[in-house]
Scaffold this motif. Structure first.
Motif, PDB file in Angstrom:
ATOM      1  N   ARG A  19       0.831  -1.204   0.000  1.00 61.37           N
ATOM      2  CA  ARG A  19       0.000   0.000   0.000  1.00 61.37           C
ATOM      3  C   ARG A  19       0.865   1.253   0.000  1.00 61.37           C
ATOM      4  O   ARG A  19       2.063   1.212   0.296  1.00 61.37           O
ATOM      5  CB  ARG A  19      -0.919   0.011   1.227  1.00 61.37           C
ATOM      6  CG  ARG A  19      -0.178   0.126   2.567  1.00 61.37           C
ATOM      7  CD  ARG A  19      -1.112  -0.056   3.738  1.00 61.37           C
ATOM      8  NE  ARG A  19      -0.424   0.201   5.005  1.00 61.37           N
ATOM      9  CZ  ARG A  19      -0.993   0.027   6.203  1.00 61.37           C
ATOM     10  NH1 ARG A  19      -2.236  -0.417   6.297  1.00 61.37           N
ATOM     11  NH2 ARG A  19      -0.308   0.303   7.288  1.00 61.37           N
ATOM     12  N   LEU A  42      -3.825   3.823  -0.030  1.00 59.55           N
ATOM     13  CA  LEU A  42      -4.118   3.319  -1.362  1.00 59.55           C
ATOM     14  C   LEU A  42      -3.500   1.935  -1.477  1.00 59.55           C
ATOM     15  O   LEU A  42      -2.275   1.795  -1.465  1.00 59.55           O
ATOM     16  CB  LEU A  42      -3.548   4.261  -2.430  1.00 59.55           C
ATOM     17  CG  LEU A  42      -3.673   3.806  -3.886  1.00 59.55           C
ATOM     18  CD1 LEU A  42      -5.141   3.680  -4.303  1.00 59.55           C
ATOM     19  CD2 LEU A  42      -2.947   4.783  -4.822  1.00 59.55           C
ATOM     20  N   SER A  82      -4.013  -3.468  -4.503  1.00 65.04           N
ATOM     21  CA  SER A  82      -5.153  -4.130  -5.145  1.00 65.04           C
ATOM     22  C   SER A  82      -6.197  -3.132  -5.646  1.00 65.04           C
ATOM     23  O   SER A  82      -7.122  -3.508  -6.370  1.00 65.04           O
ATOM     24  CB  SER A  82      -5.822  -5.101  -4.177  1.00 65.04           C
ATOM     25  OG  SER A  82      -6.259  -4.425  -3.006  1.00 65.04           O
ATOM     26  N   SER A  83      -6.041  -1.843  -5.283  1.00 70.34           N
ATOM     27  CA  SER A  83      -7.038  -0.828  -5.648  1.00 70.34           C
ATOM     28  C   SER A  83      -6.565   0.088  -6.768  1.00 70.34           C
ATOM     29  O   SER A  83      -7.141   1.155  -6.981  1.00 70.34           O
ATOM     30  CB  SER A  83      -7.392   0.017  -4.416  1.00 70.34           C
ATOM     31  OG  SER A  83      -7.965  -0.779  -3.408  1.00 70.34           O
ATOM     32  N   VAL A  84      -5.499  -0.317  -7.480  1.00 71.51           N
ATOM     33  CA  VAL A  84      -5.014   0.499  -8.594  1.00 71.51           C
ATOM     34  C   VAL A  84      -5.059  -0.317  -9.885  1.00 71.51           C
ATOM     35  O   VAL A  84      -4.979  -1.551  -9.860  1.00 71.51           O
ATOM     36  CB  VAL A  84      -3.565   0.999  -8.366  1.00 71.51           C
ATOM     37  CG1 VAL A  84      -3.475   1.783  -7.070  1.00 71.51           C
ATOM     38  CG2 VAL A  84      -2.580  -0.139  -8.361  1.00 71.51           C
ATOM     39  N   ALA A  86      -7.702  10.512  -6.880  1.00 72.00           N
ATOM     40  CA  ALA A  86      -8.273   9.214  -6.520  1.00 72.00           C
ATOM     41  C   ALA A  86      -9.696   9.406  -6.027  1.00 72.00           C
ATOM     42  O   ALA A  86     -10.185  10.536  -5.893  1.00 72.00           O
ATOM     43  CB  ALA A  86      -7.418   8.536  -5.438  1.00 72.00           C
ATOM     44  N   GLN A 111     -12.887   4.929  -1.566  1.00 75.75           N
ATOM     45  CA  GLN A 111     -13.560   3.651  -1.772  1.00 75.75           C
ATOM     46  C   GLN A 111     -14.294   3.180  -0.519  1.00 75.75           C
ATOM     47  O   GLN A 111     -15.405   2.654  -0.597  1.00 75.75           O
ATOM     48  CB  GLN A 111     -12.518   2.592  -2.164  1.00 75.75           C
ATOM     49  CG  GLN A 111     -13.067   1.197  -2.351  1.00 75.75           C
ATOM     50  CD  GLN A 111     -11.988   0.251  -2.867  1.00 75.75           C
ATOM     51  OE1 GLN A 111     -11.997  -0.188  -4.010  1.00 75.75           O
ATOM     52  NE2 GLN A 111     -11.019  -0.053  -2.021  1.00 75.75           N
ATOM     53  N   SER A 128      -9.776   4.706   2.638  1.00 71.43           N
ATOM     54  CA  SER A 128      -9.208   3.781   1.663  1.00 71.43           C
ATOM     55  C   SER A 128      -9.537   4.311   0.279  1.00 71.43           C
ATOM     56  O   SER A 128     -10.708   4.526  -0.052  1.00 71.43           O
ATOM     57  CB  SER A 128      -9.788   2.378   1.853  1.00 71.43           C
ATOM     58  OG  SER A 128      -9.309   1.506   0.841  1.00 71.43           O
ATOM     59  N   HIS A 135      -9.020   4.459  -4.165  1.00 72.44           N
ATOM     60  CA  HIS A 135      -8.772   3.618  -5.332  1.00 72.44           C
ATOM     61  C   HIS A 135      -8.549   4.502  -6.552  1.00 72.44           C
ATOM     62  O   HIS A 135      -9.011   5.648  -6.606  1.00 72.44           O
ATOM     63  CB  HIS A 135      -9.929   2.636  -5.573  1.00 72.44           C
ATOM     64  CG  HIS A 135     -11.100   3.223  -6.302  1.00 72.44           C
ATOM     65  ND1 HIS A 135     -11.149   3.310  -7.683  1.00 72.44           N
ATOM     66  CD2 HIS A 135     -12.269   3.743  -5.854  1.00 72.44           C
ATOM     67  CE1 HIS A 135     -12.291   3.860  -8.048  1.00 72.44           C
ATOM     68  NE2 HIS A 135     -12.990   4.134  -6.965  1.00 72.44           N
ATOM     69  N   THR A 136      -7.810   3.977  -7.528  1.00 67.27           N
ATOM     70  CA  THR A 136      -7.560   4.674  -8.797  1.00 67.27           C
ATOM     71  C   THR A 136      -7.899   3.741  -9.961  1.00 67.27           C
ATOM     72  O   THR A 136      -7.180   3.713 -10.957  1.00 67.27           O
ATOM     73  CB  THR A 136      -6.094   5.145  -8.901  1.00 67.27           C
ATOM     74  OG1 THR A 136      -5.236   3.985  -8.844  1.00 67.27           O
ATOM     75  CG2 THR A 136      -5.729   6.092  -7.773  1.00 67.27           C
ATOM     76  N   ARG A 137      -8.961   2.963  -9.807  1.00 70.60           N
ATOM     77  CA  ARG A 137      -9.271   1.956 -10.825  1.00 70.60           C
ATOM     78  C   ARG A 137      -9.788   2.575 -12.113  1.00 70.60           C
ATOM     79  O   ARG A 137      -9.675   1.978 -13.169  1.00 70.60           O
ATOM     80  CB  ARG A 137     -10.303   0.961 -10.269  1.00 70.60           C
ATOM     81  CG  ARG A 137      -9.744   0.036  -9.189  1.00 70.60           C
ATOM     82  CD  ARG A 137     -10.631  -1.174  -8.992  1.00 70.60           C
ATOM     83  NE  ARG A 137     -10.184  -1.994  -7.876  1.00 70.60           N
ATOM     84  CZ  ARG A 137     -10.690  -1.913  -6.658  1.00 70.60           C
ATOM     85  NH1 ARG A 137     -11.658  -1.045  -6.410  1.00 70.60           N
ATOM     86  NH2 ARG A 137     -10.240  -2.684  -5.692  1.00 70.60           N
TER      87      ARG A 137
END
Length: 271
Positions: A73, A86, A89-91, A121, A124, A133, A135-137
């Motif tokens: 992270r 971050l 698993s969240s990118v 970002a 999430q 938390s 994410h940058t998905r």
């Protein structure tokens, strides 16, 4: 509208009491200095000066302060009480590739985001201790390149459906819900590259002038406690052109006050 502690908010008993208010003799009174937030029948007063309290779905701009490869992270400064996180698993991977992260990805975390990088970002979820938390998905999120970072009170950033704007004045604007605002060159459609590649080419002087003027306009509105959204910022920019030939003149206190007042008048006339 701005409320001060002790100001009457409403005497309508149909409204419910929210944060920043209390009841006295069936009248809803403000307990803090701030702007009103209305959600159906719930009335709250949002303080003008406060630390950012994130909500799920918020758009934020933050700075990477630590890469924790062993925990998979990054720690991100978003101006909140605790650092945001971050997770690997969240990118998205470069190019927007979606797959399970491997040991090689863990070893290459600094190739994705390193200390000092600015990123955009989305919130999430919220951990039990109140930290966020991220994410940058989505391909629109990720590393930010060349531009200007501004910090204003998060209470001044109006919540809208979108916080990413290609303004007609010729600049790209990200209004972070956390009060971190990013101004850069206009982002062309379809230029998203998975959130890691940034354009480091020299910025033309004409674009620098636009970005500098936009910066001073936003700071002028923030100084006079005006809500920031794409409309108010665009109005302020257009008005500033008639007030000052050069962007540097917009740091004068008399022009700042005049710009804020003219923008407020135009916003009210267009409402």
């Amino acid at each position: 509208m701005l409320y001060l502690p002790g100001d009457e908010v409403t005497d309508d008993t149909n409204y419910m009491r929210g944060h920043g208010t209390y009841r006295k003799d069936k009248v809803l009174i403000s307990s803090v200095a701030g702007c009103i937030d209305r959600v159906n029948k719930l009335l709250s007063i949002r303080p003008l000066k406060t630390r950012y309290n994130g909500e799920i779905g918020d758009i934020v701009v933050g700075r990477v302060i630590e890469v924790q490869s062993e925990n998979k992270r990054w720690r991100i400064d978003t101006g909140s009480r605790l650092d945001s996180l971050l997770l690997l698993s969240s990118v998205n991977l470069p190019g927007g590739e979606l797959r399970r992260k491997t040991v090689e990805d863990e070893l290459m975390m600094k190739n994705f985001f390193k200390e000092g990088d600015l990123i955009s970002a989305e919130v999430q979820s919220i951990f039990t201790d109140g930290s966020l938390s991220l994410h940058t998905r989505n391909l629109k999120y990720g590393k930010l390149g060349q531009g200007i970072l501004l910090k204003v009170s998060p209470s001044l950033v109006e919540r809208r459906k979108t916080h990413f704007h290609n303004l007609p004045v010729g600049a790209h604007l990200i209004l972070g819900n956390n009060g971190y605002i990013w101004i850069s060159q206009t982002v062309s459609e379809g230029s998203e590259s998975g959130g890691f590649a940034v354009n480091m080419e020299s910025v033309p002087m004409s674009d620098r002038e636009v970005i500098a003027r936009l910066r001073n306009c936003i700071l002028a509105l923030a100084k006079h406690k005006m809500m920031l959204n794409s409309t108010s910022v665009t109005y302020a920019y257009d008005i500033s052109v008639s007030l000052a030939d050069e962007s540097k003149d917009l740091i004068r206190s008399d022009l700042i006050a005049e710009l804020a007042q003219m923008t407020k008048s135009k916003m009210e006339s267009e409402a």
